[in-house]
Design an enzyme around this catalytic site. Structure first.
Site, PDB file in Angstrom:
ATOM      1  N   ASP A   1      55.616  34.259  60.462  1.00 42.52           N
ATOM      2  CA  ASP A   1      54.862  34.371  59.216  1.00 42.52           C
ATOM      3  C   ASP A   1      54.604  32.976  58.649  1.00 42.52           C
ATOM      4  O   ASP A   1      55.443  32.081  58.812  1.00 42.52           O
ATOM      5  CB  ASP A   1      55.641  35.210  58.189  1.00 42.52           C
ATOM      6  CG  ASP A   1      54.745  35.885  57.182  1.00 42.52           C
ATOM      7  OD1 ASP A   1      54.110  35.180  56.373  1.00 42.52           O
ATOM      8  OD2 ASP A   1      54.666  37.136  57.195  1.00 42.52           O
TER       9      ASP A   1
ATOM     10  N   TYR B   1      35.582  41.542  55.239  1.00 42.78           N
ATOM     11  CA  TYR B   1      36.892  42.009  55.710  1.00 42.78           C
ATOM     12  C   TYR B   1      36.725  43.003  56.852  1.00 42.78           C
ATOM     13  O   TYR B   1      37.327  42.854  57.917  1.00 42.78           O
ATOM     14  CB  TYR B   1      37.660  42.638  54.549  1.00 42.78           C
ATOM     15  CG  TYR B   1      38.894  43.403  54.958  1.00 42.78           C
ATOM     16  CD1 TYR B   1      39.873  42.809  55.749  1.00 42.78           C
ATOM     17  CD2 TYR B   1      39.091  44.721  54.544  1.00 42.78           C
ATOM     18  CE1 TYR B   1      41.008  43.513  56.126  1.00 42.78           C
ATOM     19  CE2 TYR B   1      40.226  45.426  54.910  1.00 42.78           C
ATOM     20  CZ  TYR B   1      41.170  44.830  55.701  1.00 42.78           C
ATOM     21  OH  TYR B   1      42.295  45.518  56.075  1.00 42.78           O
TER      22      TYR B   1
ATOM     23  N   HIS C   1      45.636  46.017  44.774  1.00 38.65           N
ATOM     24  CA  HIS C   1      45.766  47.392  45.224  1.00 38.65           C
ATOM     25  C   HIS C   1      46.103  48.299  44.044  1.00 38.65           C
ATOM     26  O   HIS C   1      46.845  47.924  43.135  1.00 38.65           O
ATOM     27  CB  HIS C   1      46.829  47.500  46.317  1.00 38.65           C
ATOM     28  CG  HIS C   1      46.423  46.813  47.582  1.00 38.65           C
ATOM     29  ND1 HIS C   1      47.224  46.777  48.704  1.00 38.65           N
ATOM     30  CD2 HIS C   1      45.290  46.144  47.921  1.00 38.65           C
ATOM     31  CE1 HIS C   1      46.604  46.108  49.674  1.00 38.65           C
ATOM     32  NE2 HIS C   1      45.428  45.717  49.208  1.00 38.65           N
TER      33      HIS C   1
END
Length: 329
Positions: free
Chosen positions: A31, A140, A188
């Protein structure tokens, strides 16, 4: 199985890391922490690196030598992709190409790729199956579709075996309550509502609801929400499918509940669970948002033997609320 989870410090990735570990598999994380959280993967083997830096990928693959790579490292904000498309072209497309190249160099031949329902664009059917036309309406979606095509080409030409999983809307948190969904900025719906409600001692921010003039039952956009644990369980089954000789080298599955909930219905469910009203602000539609996205996941049921265990919107929101009330990051 030895799995390298790329993007494993993020929301879905960190849930996957824990599920793999609980299932008895070896797991390591790669990551760059641009959006991930170190707290979510404490105690797990970590390779700090970026998919836009091939040397970082080479170092992780050479040292860990995984049997399987799981990719969760995409940028995923529709509005951001409309404003900054090059971020998405670079990270979501070129980053995947770098990963594929490095996997070839290190003889890693199995890949699981998290894709998105955004590849479908504006649906022409009420429920979307995998052979629905792909016509993204935002960068996206285009970046993910291009990555899918690259993976398919590598399967055909270079012996890669891959599973592509098209997510609808992941939500909720696992039973431990130790990890959950947190983005900066938060875009979100469910975590936006719950974060506003959990803002103790301060004036609660208004939750922005984008568009109430869609051609839907109540004017709000409709989405298919799937519990993150159900999503991760589908990955475990898909990993097994990569070893099946009766299945093709390139496999594609939708993952969703098959139910559509409107933004207003999600808000009402959250307010019922929280026990109080959450202040909202009606805003214009966001560019790139389709009115309805609901999955037909019958292929995953038939081939993988997968079915979501959590169907209730209330259960999904309640699990997320448990984490938000005790949020660690």
């Amino acid at each position: 199985m030895k799995a390298l989870v790329v993007g494993g410090a993020g929301y879905i990735g960190s849930h996957m890391v824990r599920m793999l570990s609980r299932a008895g598999h070896q797991v390591a994380v790669m990551d760059n922490f641009s959006t991930g959280h170190a707290e979510a993967i404490e105690g797990y083997r970590l390779y700090r690196g970026d998919l836009l830096a091939p040397a970082d990928i080479d170092r992780a693959l050479a040292d860990y030598r995984p049997d399987l790579v799981m990719h969760f490292a995409a940028r995923s904000m529709v509005a951001e992709s409309m404003a900054e498309p090059m971020l998405y072209h670079h990270n979501n497309a070129f980053g995947v190409l770098n990963l594929l190249d490095s996997m070839r160099r290190h003889d890693v031949s199995r890949l699981m790729f998290s894709s998105t329902a955004a590849v479908y664009g504006v649906p022409i059917k009420r429920r979307i199956e995998e052979d629905h036309p792909t016509a993204p309406i935002n960068p996206y979606g285009w970046s993910k579709l291009f990555a899918e095509h690259m993976i398919h080409d590598h399967c055909r030409a270079y012996g890669l075996r891959a599973v592509v999983l098209r997510y609808f809307n992941a939500a909720g948190a696992d039973e431990s309550g130790e990890i959950g969904e947190s983005h900066v900025p938060e875009t979100h719906l469910i975590p936006s509502i719950l974060r506003a409600a959990a803002a103790a001692g301060a004036e609660q921010p208004r939750v922005k609801l984008f568009g109430n003039d869609y051609d839907t039952r109540d004017g709000y956009a409709v989405r298919d929400f799937i519990h993150v644990t159900d999503l991760c369980e589908a990955h475990l089954l898909a990993a097994q499918a990569l070893s099946r000789t009766d299945l093709p080298d390139y496999q594609l599955y939708n993952l969703g509940n098959g139910q559509g909930f409107s933004v207003l219905e999600v808000l009402n469910a959250a307010q019922e669970i929280i026990g109080r009203k959450v202040e909202t602000e009606i805003c214009a539609r966001r560019p790139g948002d389709p009115p309805v996205l609901v999955a037909d996941a019958s292929r995953a049921r038939a081939v993988l033997g997968w079915a979501p265990k959590t169907h209730s919107l209330q259960e999904i929101v309640e699990s997320a609320w448990r984490w938000h009330r005790a949020q660690r990051y």
